[in-house]
Design a protein around this motif. Structure first.
Motif, PDB file in Angstrom:
ATOM      1  N   GLY A 110       0.845  -1.262  -0.071  1.00 57.31           N
ATOM      2  CA  GLY A 110      -0.035   0.018  -0.139  1.00 57.31           C
ATOM      3  C   GLY A 110       0.889   1.226  -0.062  1.00 57.31           C
ATOM      4  O   GLY A 110       0.633   2.223  -0.496  1.00 57.31           O
ATOM      5  N   SER A 111       1.878   1.347   0.851  1.00 60.97           N
ATOM      6  CA  SER A 111       2.891   2.138   0.955  1.00 60.97           C
ATOM      7  C   SER A 111       3.452   2.712  -0.737  1.00 60.97           C
ATOM      8  O   SER A 111       3.656   3.795  -0.881  1.00 60.97           O
ATOM      9  N   VAL A 112       4.035   1.593  -1.160  1.00 57.70           N
ATOM     10  CA  VAL A 112       4.651   1.905  -2.123  1.00 57.70           C
ATOM     11  C   VAL A 112       3.542   2.230  -3.500  1.00 57.70           C
ATOM     12  O   VAL A 112       3.798   3.317  -4.333  1.00 57.70           O
ATOM     13  N   ARG A 113       2.455   1.705  -3.300  1.00 54.43           N
ATOM     14  CA  ARG A 113       1.242   2.239  -4.350  1.00 54.43           C
ATOM     15  C   ARG A 113       1.142   3.551  -4.023  1.00 54.43           C
ATOM     16  O   ARG A 113       0.980   4.257  -5.146  1.00 54.43           O
ATOM     17  N   ILE A 114       1.218   4.377  -2.896  1.00 61.08           N
ATOM     18  CA  ILE A 114       0.631   5.541  -2.852  1.00 61.08           C
ATOM     19  C   ILE A 114       1.861   6.669  -2.942  1.00 61.08           C
ATOM     20  O   ILE A 114       1.805   7.577  -3.555  1.00 61.08           O
ATOM     21  N   TRP A 115       3.115   6.072  -2.257  1.00 62.01           N
ATOM     22  CA  TRP A 115       4.266   7.265  -2.279  1.00 62.01           C
ATOM     23  C   TRP A 115       5.351   6.352  -3.202  1.00 62.01           C
ATOM     24  O   TRP A 115       6.344   7.460  -3.538  1.00 62.01           O
ATOM     25  N   GLY A 116       5.223   5.448  -3.731  1.00 62.92           N
ATOM     26  CA  GLY A 116       6.104   4.719  -4.568  1.00 62.92           C
ATOM     27  C   GLY A 116       7.447   4.354  -3.852  1.00 62.92           C
ATOM     28  O   GLY A 116       8.717   4.110  -4.321  1.00 62.92           O
ATOM     29  N   ARG A 117       7.325   4.502  -2.421  1.00 62.27           N
ATOM     30  CA  ARG A 117       8.377   3.799  -1.683  1.00 62.27           C
ATOM     31  C   ARG A 117       7.782   3.202  -0.277  1.00 62.27           C
ATOM     32  O   ARG A 117       6.516   3.706   0.081  1.00 62.27           O
ATOM     33  N   VAL A 118       8.573   2.864   0.808  1.00 60.01           N
ATOM     34  CA  VAL A 118       8.315   2.411   2.044  1.00 60.01           C
ATOM     35  C   VAL A 118       8.165   3.579   2.977  1.00 60.01           C
ATOM     36  O   VAL A 118       9.053   4.284   2.971  1.00 60.01           O
ATOM     37  N   TYR A 119       7.161   3.827   3.616  1.00 60.15           N
ATOM     38  CA  TYR A 119       6.993   5.039   4.400  1.00 60.15           C
ATOM     39  C   TYR A 119       6.422   4.313   5.902  1.00 60.15           C
ATOM     40  O   TYR A 119       5.519   3.961   5.951  1.00 60.15           O
ATOM     41  N   GLU A 120       7.534   4.412   6.700  1.00 57.77           N
ATOM     42  CA  GLU A 120       7.506   3.316   7.865  1.00 57.77           C
ATOM     43  C   GLU A 120       6.057   3.898   8.666  1.00 57.77           C
ATOM     44  O   GLU A 120       5.514   2.878   9.266  1.00 57.77           O
ATOM     45  N   PRO A 121       5.814   5.142   9.070  1.00 57.48           N
ATOM     46  CA  PRO A 121       4.721   5.395   9.759  1.00 57.48           C
ATOM     47  C   PRO A 121       3.334   4.907   9.253  1.00 57.48           C
ATOM     48  O   PRO A 121       2.585   4.381  10.061  1.00 57.48           O
ATOM     49  N   TYR A 122       3.130   4.858   7.757  1.00 61.39           N
ATOM     50  CA  TYR A 122       2.175   4.280   7.362  1.00 61.39           C
ATOM     51  C   TYR A 122       2.095   2.739   7.496  1.00 61.39           C
ATOM     52  O   TYR A 122       0.830   2.195   7.844  1.00 61.39           O
ATOM     53  N   VAL A 123       3.231   2.157   7.427  1.00 64.88           N
ATOM     54  CA  VAL A 123       3.397   0.716   7.571  1.00 64.88           C
ATOM     55  C   VAL A 123       2.731   0.446   9.005  1.00 64.88           C
ATOM     56  O   VAL A 123       2.063  -0.675   8.991  1.00 64.88           O
ATOM     57  N   PHE A 124       3.323   1.173   9.846  1.00 63.30           N
ATOM     58  CA  PHE A 124       3.086   0.911  11.478  1.00 63.30           C
ATOM     59  C   PHE A 124       1.587   1.270  11.507  1.00 63.30           C
ATOM     60  O   PHE A 124       0.811   0.064  12.192  1.00 63.30           O
ATOM     61  N   LEU A 125       0.968   2.045  10.975  1.00 70.95           N
ATOM     62  CA  LEU A 125      -0.527   2.537  11.292  1.00 70.95           C
ATOM     63  C   LEU A 125      -1.343   1.314  10.650  1.00 70.95           C
ATOM     64  O   LEU A 125      -2.475   0.842  11.326  1.00 70.95           O
ATOM     65  N   MET A 126      -1.226   0.885   9.334  1.00 69.82           N
ATOM     66  CA  MET A 126      -1.963  -0.193   8.732  1.00 69.82           C
ATOM     67  C   MET A 126      -1.423  -1.654   9.475  1.00 69.82           C
ATOM     68  O   MET A 126      -2.624  -2.369   9.282  1.00 69.82           O
ATOM     69  N   SER A 127      -0.446  -1.605  10.352  1.00 68.44           N
ATOM     70  CA  SER A 127      -0.313  -3.086  11.002  1.00 68.44           C
ATOM     71  C   SER A 127      -0.870  -3.090  12.409  1.00 68.44           C
ATOM     72  O   SER A 127      -0.693  -4.110  13.024  1.00 68.44           O
ATOM     73  N   VAL A 128      -1.293  -1.805  12.870  1.00 65.42           N
ATOM     74  CA  VAL A 128      -1.974  -1.825  14.173  1.00 65.42           C
ATOM     75  C   VAL A 128      -2.798  -2.800  14.624  1.00 65.42           C
ATOM     76  O   VAL A 128      -2.819  -3.489  15.646  1.00 65.42           O
ATOM     77  N   PRO A 129      -3.985  -3.060  13.787  1.00 65.49           N
ATOM     78  CA  PRO A 129      -4.986  -4.428  14.148  1.00 65.49           C
ATOM     79  C   PRO A 129      -4.179  -5.573  14.474  1.00 65.49           C
ATOM     80  O   PRO A 129      -4.565  -6.340  15.357  1.00 65.49           O
ATOM     81  N   PHE A 130      -3.132  -5.669  13.713  1.00 69.55           N
ATOM     82  CA  PHE A 130      -2.424  -7.161  13.822  1.00 69.55           C
ATOM     83  C   PHE A 130      -1.739  -7.015  14.985  1.00 69.55           C
ATOM     84  O   PHE A 130      -1.504  -8.127  15.913  1.00 69.55           O
ATOM     85  N   LEU A 131      -1.024  -5.940  14.996  1.00 71.17           N
ATOM     86  CA  LEU A 131      -0.125  -5.703  16.344  1.00 71.17           C
ATOM     87  C   LEU A 131      -1.080  -6.044  17.695  1.00 71.17           C
ATOM     88  O   LEU A 131      -0.386  -6.416  18.753  1.00 71.17           O
ATOM     89  N   PHE A 132      -2.247  -5.508  17.741  1.00 71.54           N
ATOM     90  CA  PHE A 132      -2.903  -5.684  19.125  1.00 71.54           C
ATOM     91  C   PHE A 132      -3.301  -7.201  18.924  1.00 71.54           C
ATOM     92  O   PHE A 132      -3.351  -7.643  20.109  1.00 71.54           O
TER      93      PHE A 132
END
Ligand code: SF4
Ligand code: SF4
Length: 159
Positions: A110-132
């Protein structure tokens, strides 16, 4: 053999894993293993090299394997490995075989689709449900140490 197909998904052959020197540099830089070095997080200690040895010996790897569950596909291990063995891609092959969806990979894409690169805060936010769900959120403070907080520069389509 199923294990050959899994390793093949990473573009490797089983014999390629025989070059592994057992140096464990991959384990020393692994993001997930880093978390396990804290005595409170001993439940998530992982060792990428051990996974390779088990695959090389033809052992079955289960969905409970911590690397299969937690690998973030950060490629720190591959960058550091003298042979550039693509461990995260081998893990991806295992996940495909075990039919496990990785929230981290989804977030990376998703990050690469939006910004063309890995954006760590986005990756973290999207992973929050899994982390919980996995109880992983207790490691959040350590995780933030891996993130560089800054506005993303969009490189997609850039010159
Ligand atoms: S890609 Fe996975 S195995 Fe490799 S360093 Fe990152 S978390 Fe560890
Ligand atoms: S860094 Fe590479 S060579 Fe060293 S143990 Fe890990 S996979 Fe093997």
């Amino acid at each position: 053999m199923q294990i050959d197909a899994i390793i093949g998904l990473a573009g490797h052959k089983k014999e390629d894993l025989s070059v592994c020197m057992g140096c464990r540099i991959c384990a020393s830089v692994c993001t997930v293993n880093d978390l396990g070095k804290d005595p409170h997080n001993a439940d998530i200690m992982v060792n990428p090299q051990e996974l390779l040895v088990r695959l090389f010996l033809g052992e079955e790897i289960s969905a409970d394997n911590p690397l299969v569950r937690y690998c973030t596909s950060c490629y720190r291990c591959t960058d550091a490995c003298p042979w550039k063995i693509r461990i995260p891609e081998i893990v991806r092959g295992l996940r495909e075989s075990l039919e496990i969806a990785s929230p981290f990979e989804k977030a990376f894409k998703g990050s690469v689709r939006i910004w063309g690169r890995v954006y760590e805060p986005y990756v973290f936010l999207m992973s929050v449900p899994f982390l919980f769900k996995e109880g992983y959120i207790k490691h959040m403070m350590k995780w933030t140490g891996y993130m560089s907080i800054h506005l993303p520069h969009k490189v997609k389509g850039g010159s």
